[in-house]
Design an enzyme around this catalytic site. Sequence first.
Site, mmCIF file in Angstrom:
data_model
loop_
_atom_site.group_PDB
_atom_site.id
_atom_site.type_symbol
_atom_site.label_atom_id
_atom_site.label_comp_id
_atom_site.label_asym_id
_atom_site.label_seq_id
_atom_site.Cartn_x
_atom_site.Cartn_y
_atom_site.Cartn_z
ATOM 1 C CB SER A 85 -1.010 -0.138 1.400
ATOM 2 O OG SER A 85 0.070 -0.101 2.468
ATOM 3 C CG ASP A 86 2.568 5.084 -1.619
ATOM 4 O OD1 ASP A 86 3.675 4.965 -0.708
ATOM 5 O OD2 ASP A 86 2.524 6.137 -1.763
ATOM 6 C CB ILE A 87 -1.035 6.775 2.578
ATOM 7 C CG1 ILE A 87 -1.969 7.910 2.813
ATOM 8 C CG2 ILE A 87 0.145 6.772 3.457
ATOM 9 C CD1 ILE A 87 -2.761 7.689 4.220
#
Length: 206
Positions: A85-87
């Site tokens: 994931s990435d944010i």
Amino acid sequence: MGSANSESFEIILGSKSVARRKILADMGYQFTVMTADIDERSIRRESPEELVSVLAKAKADAIISRLNLAEFRTEEKDPTLLLTSDIVVVHNGVIREKPSSEDEAWTFLRGYSGGHVSTVGSVVITNLKTGARVEGLDTAEVYFHDIPDEIISKLIEEQIVFNVAGGLLLEHPLTLRFVEAVVGASDSVMGLPMALTEDLIRKSLI
């Protein structure tokens, strides 16, 4: 081990984030951890949605490149799901990733005082047995009271702000008391939206 729809599977969490580990554990899953160690700043996109999607997939691809996929594809082996994931934080229309200096961290945090930010996150799950990949996006907004300069100084001194997108550590006691409201899920702001992740785990096993 995990179980969704009564099916057994393994999970690899492709992240060194303490917050993501805690969230996934709170969801009731056991997992192993691998890190992608990619140069995130070498990947640029104008749109925050596109950027987090490309980064989450790049992390998955980097980890997969170090695995022997044949080991995961044998008939008798339960599926293994790789979760990456990435944010990013978006403030006044500008994408903010992890601060690269104390000055940048100060600018970020000072800018949030009395204002609000959006977070845009991507979750990608790759089924290493089938090769299938599913993905979803999640957004949230955080509204802040005025944050005193001495609080910002303490956060920067602790250095933790350099490990999170936009220097935004929602769950930190120093930050939390200056949060006026969160629109969306707080776990999304912390880097791993539970509801989306659960849904993607189920979809990846179909």
